[in-house]
Every structure is written in structure tokens, then in C-alpha cells.
Motif scaffolding. Structure first.
Motif, short mmCIF file in Angstrom:
data_model
loop_
_atom_site.label_atom_id
_atom_site.label_comp_id
_atom_site.label_asym_id
_atom_site.label_seq_id
_atom_site.Cartn_x
_atom_site.Cartn_y
_atom_site.Cartn_z
N ALA A 1 -22.53 8.96 1.83
CA ALA A 1 -22.37 8.04 2.96
C ALA A 1 -22.79 6.62 2.59
O ALA A 1 -22.23 5.65 3.10
CB ALA A 1 -23.18 8.54 4.15
N SER A 2 -23.76 6.50 1.70
CA SER A 2 -24.24 5.18 1.27
C SER A 2 -23.25 4.49 0.34
O SER A 2 -23.02 3.29 0.43
CB SER A 2 -25.60 5.34 0.58
N PHE A 3 -22.63 5.27 -0.55
CA PHE A 3 -21.79 4.71 -1.60
C PHE A 3 -20.35 4.46 -1.14
O PHE A 3 -19.71 3.48 -1.54
CB PHE A 3 -21.82 5.64 -2.82
N LEU A 4 -19.81 5.33 -0.30
CA LEU A 4 -18.39 5.25 0.09
C LEU A 4 -17.98 3.87 0.61
O LEU A 4 -16.92 3.37 0.20
CB LEU A 4 -18.09 6.33 1.15
N PRO A 5 -18.75 3.21 1.51
CA PRO A 5 -18.28 1.92 2.04
C PRO A 5 -18.12 0.83 0.99
O PRO A 5 -17.44 -0.17 1.24
CB PRO A 5 -19.37 1.55 3.06
N SER A 6 -18.73 1.01 -0.18
CA SER A 6 -18.64 -0.01 -1.23
C SER A 6 -17.44 0.20 -2.15
O SER A 6 -17.20 -0.62 -3.04
CB SER A 6 -19.93 -0.01 -2.07
N CYS A 7 -16.68 1.27 -1.94
CA CYS A 7 -15.52 1.58 -2.78
C CYS A 7 -14.23 1.22 -2.05
O CYS A 7 -14.07 1.56 -0.88
CB CYS A 7 -15.50 3.06 -3.14
N SER A 8 -13.34 0.52 -2.72
CA SER A 8 -12.05 0.18 -2.13
C SER A 8 -11.26 1.47 -1.89
O SER A 8 -11.09 2.27 -2.81
CB SER A 8 -11.26 -0.73 -3.07
N SER A 9 -10.79 1.67 -0.65
CA SER A 9 -10.06 2.90 -0.34
C SER A 9 -9.04 2.64 0.75
O SER A 9 -9.04 1.59 1.39
CB SER A 9 -11.03 4.01 0.10
N MET A 10 -8.13 3.61 0.95
CA MET A 10 -7.12 3.55 2.01
C MET A 10 -7.23 4.83 2.81
O MET A 10 -6.68 5.85 2.44
CB MET A 10 -5.71 3.42 1.42
N LYS A 11 -7.96 4.79 3.91
CA LYS A 11 -8.21 6.00 4.69
C LYS A 11 -6.94 6.56 5.33
O LYS A 11 -6.88 7.74 5.66
CB LYS A 11 -9.27 5.72 5.77
N TRP A 12 -5.92 5.70 5.48
CA TRP A 12 -4.69 6.17 6.12
C TRP A 12 -3.78 6.91 5.14
O TRP A 12 -2.84 7.56 5.56
CB TRP A 12 -3.93 5.00 6.74
N ASP A 13 -4.06 6.82 3.84
CA ASP A 13 -3.29 7.58 2.85
C ASP A 13 -4.18 8.75 2.39
O ASP A 13 -5.10 8.57 1.60
CB ASP A 13 -2.91 6.69 1.66
N ILE A 14 -3.90 9.94 2.90
CA ILE A 14 -4.79 11.08 2.70
C ILE A 14 -4.95 11.41 1.22
O ILE A 14 -6.06 11.69 0.75
CB ILE A 14 -4.26 12.32 3.47
N GLU A 15 -3.86 11.36 0.46
CA GLU A 15 -3.93 11.71 -0.97
C GLU A 15 -4.82 10.73 -1.72
O GLU A 15 -5.71 11.14 -2.47
CB GLU A 15 -2.53 11.73 -1.58
N ILE A 16 -4.61 9.44 -1.51
CA ILE A 16 -5.42 8.43 -2.19
C ILE A 16 -6.87 8.53 -1.75
O ILE A 16 -7.79 8.51 -2.58
CB ILE A 16 -4.86 7.02 -1.93
N PHE A 17 -7.10 8.68 -0.44
CA PHE A 17 -8.47 8.75 0.07
C PHE A 17 -9.20 9.98 -0.47
O PHE A 17 -10.36 9.89 -0.88
CB PHE A 17 -8.46 8.75 1.60
N ASN A 18 -8.53 11.11 -0.50
CA ASN A 18 -9.15 12.33 -1.03
C ASN A 18 -9.49 12.18 -2.51
O ASN A 18 -10.56 12.62 -2.96
CB ASN A 18 -8.24 13.54 -0.82
N ASN A 19 -8.59 11.56 -3.27
CA ASN A 19 -8.86 11.34 -4.69
C ASN A 19 -10.08 10.45 -4.89
O ASN A 19 -10.92 10.71 -5.77
CB ASN A 19 -7.64 10.70 -5.38
#
Length: 295
Positions: A242-260
Motif C-alpha cells: 500500500a505504501s509503494f503502489l502510489p509511487s509507481c506509474s500505473s493504469m488502473k483502468w487497464d486490468i492486464e497492465i495494472f495486474n502486471n
């Protein structure tokens, strides 16, 4: 004639092609020069072609996903009917700086730039950061919002909301802890290679011009939390995630990319200490932190 440029960023082969233009060339990307290579036999990570004749995809072929605020302006995201994406990148004034069109895995992208030199620099750099982060999702690569210092061959990343004190804490390490050097001050890159995490300097470094083609084993990740006295704690796995995730560039709306991306974060947590440093901006905080997290 096309202007073709090859780079190695985090040991990944990137190709940037400028179509003939009076406005667009490598003057827009001076921070990429330390990463230039003459040729590469490695698999191409991604290719971006800059062509100002590029037009938006027809409305019937795209679906609006969302508009999000990057902190430096809005970016509008549309999903294309072939699985790719269209991004419109705006600056703080709301002006369109870049139209970016990608394929599904972000390996082959095109963009058109708009405006003056500063707008084109902004649009192109933001497009490249987007592509790098999302193309990297399939290759255990993370683009991280962090300041990065190196000591004894290990890279120590400091994460926090903008203005909370990442750069300040790193400056304390550089001032008071012998043998340290700055690797990057805003957007280092983490790669998992054969199960082991490494961290790299990159061509994006915020307000500090630190564009170094350097690599280190990842030593630790520390979140900065302003406090009235100095202390540090190692986080258990769920809190670490939970601490680290917000600092990583991600696309929550793309399930495949977000899961990776989440899977790569999990691998980092399995192999690396994640800490919270409650601190004042002083020498003691740096010394307490370094003693706790150093390998």
C-alpha cells in the motif's frame, strides 16, 4: 529523411524517430543524450515516431476512458477498438501539447506535437514516460516517482508525495554520509532481472538535472513521513504494498497492465525492505535511516 535515434534506458532498447520537421528533433530531448547508443542487437522495447501530420482517431473507433490530472496538467485517455490507446496531453494552461496513439502493448507508438518549444518538450517527455511505464508492465519494469541515492553499490529510493521531502532526505545523505552519489531525483526505473531487483537512473529527473545511465542493486525503498522526531520502521508486506503502489506509474483502468504492475511490485516487496522514515529534515534522520536500511 527520417531522423532515427537509438537509446539504452535501464538496459532496454528504445528507438525514437523524428519525421522531417522544422520544429521536432533531438533538441527536444537533451536529457536522453547520456543514454544514446549507436546500435543495438537487443530486442526493441518500444519505438516512438514523432509526426505532426498525425490526426486523432475517428470518434466511432474510440471510447473515452477518463481525464486525469497528472499534477502538471490534464491527460485525456481513449481506448481504441484495436486495443490500443489515444492520449491527449495538456499543459498546466490547458493547451494541447501532444497527441499520442499507441498499440495494445505500447511497443509501437506515434505522436504529434503542438505549440512552442517548451510545450513540445513537455508533451514529448510526458508521452515517453507514459510509453515507458506501460510498455514496461509486461517486462517487470516499474517507473517510480522517487529520489535515488547510491552507496556501496546499492540504490536507496525515497518515495513521498511531492513536496514532502524526498530530495531533502537524499541531500542529507549526500552531505553527511560518505561515499554516496545521486543517481536520479524524480523518476528512476526498477527492473526485476532473474528474480533480483535493480534500479537505474533515467532521462527524467524533475527539477534536478541528473540524467545518468547508471545501475545498482536495489537496497531499500523508504517512504518519507514528516514528524516532530526521527524514527524508522520496516513495513510488513501488506502495508509495504500500500505504501509503494502510489509511487509507481500505473493504469488502473487497464486490468492486464495494472495486474502486471502489481505483480512486479509484489516481487520487489518479496526481495527488498520497504520502510517508513518519520523524520525531521536533519542529519540525525539520515544517519538513523542509513543504519537501518543499509546492506
Amino acid at each position: 529523411m527520417d531522423n532515427i535515434n537509438e537509446f539504452s534506458i535501464a538496459e532496454l532498447h528504445v528507438r525514437i524517430i523524428f519525421k522531417n520537421s522544422a520544429y521536432n528533433d533531438m533538441r527536444l530531448l537533451p536529457s536522453f543524450e547520456p543514454f544514446r547508443i549507436s546500435e543495438s542487437h537487443d530486442e526493441l522495447f518500444f519505438q516512438l515516431t514523432i509526426d505532426d501530420s498525425l490526426k486523432p482517431i475517428a470518434k466511432e473507433r474510440r471510447e473515452r476512458i477518463r481525464k486525469f490530472d497528472t499534477g502538471n496538467g490534464d491527460t485525456i485517455v481513449d481506448k481504441l477498438d484495436d486495443g490500443g490507446y489515444q492520449f491527449i496531453i495538456k499543459d498546466l494552461n490547458g493547451a494541447d501539447c501532444c497527441l499520442l496513439i499507441t498499440n495494445k502493448d505500447f511497443s509501437n507508438c506515434k505522436c504529434a506535437l503542438n505549440g512552442n518549444y517548451d510545450m513540445r518538450c513537455f508533451g514529448l517527455n510526458n508521452a515517453l514516460m507514459l510509453i515507458f511505464a506501460f510498455a514496461g508492465s509486461q517486462k517487470q519494469v516499474l517507473l517510480v516517482h522517487a529520489s535515488l541515492v547510491r552507496k556501496n553499490g546499492y540504490g536507496y529510493a525515497f518515495i513521498a508525495k511531492s513536496g514532502t521531502g524526498k530530495s531533502t532526505q537524499v541531500s542529507m545523505w549526500l552531505r553527511y554520509i560518505p561515499g554516496c552519489d545521486l543517481m536520479n531525483d524524480d523518476n528512476p526505473i526498477i527492473r526485476i532481472i532473474k528474480g533480483k531487483p535493480y534500479i537505474y537512473g533515467g532521462p527524467w529527473s524533475g527539477k534536478t538535472p541528473c540524467y545518468r545511465n547508471v545501475k545498482a542493486e536495489l537496497g531499500a525503498i523508504t517512504r518519507i513521513d514528516r514528524a516532530t522526531e526521527n524514527s524508522i520502521e520496516k513495513l510488513p508486506p501488506i502495508e509495504a504494498f500500500a505504501s509503494f503502489l502510489p509511487s509507481c506509474s500505473s493504469m488502473k483502468w487497464d486490468i492486464e497492465i495494472f495486474n502486471n504492475i502489481c505483480n512486479t511490485i509484489t516481487k520487489v516487496i518479496e526481495t527488498t525492505g520497504i520502510y517508513t522514515l518519520h523524520c525531521l529534515p536533519n542529519k540525525e534522520a539520515a544517519i538513523i535511516c542509513q543504519k537501518m536500511i543499509s546492506k
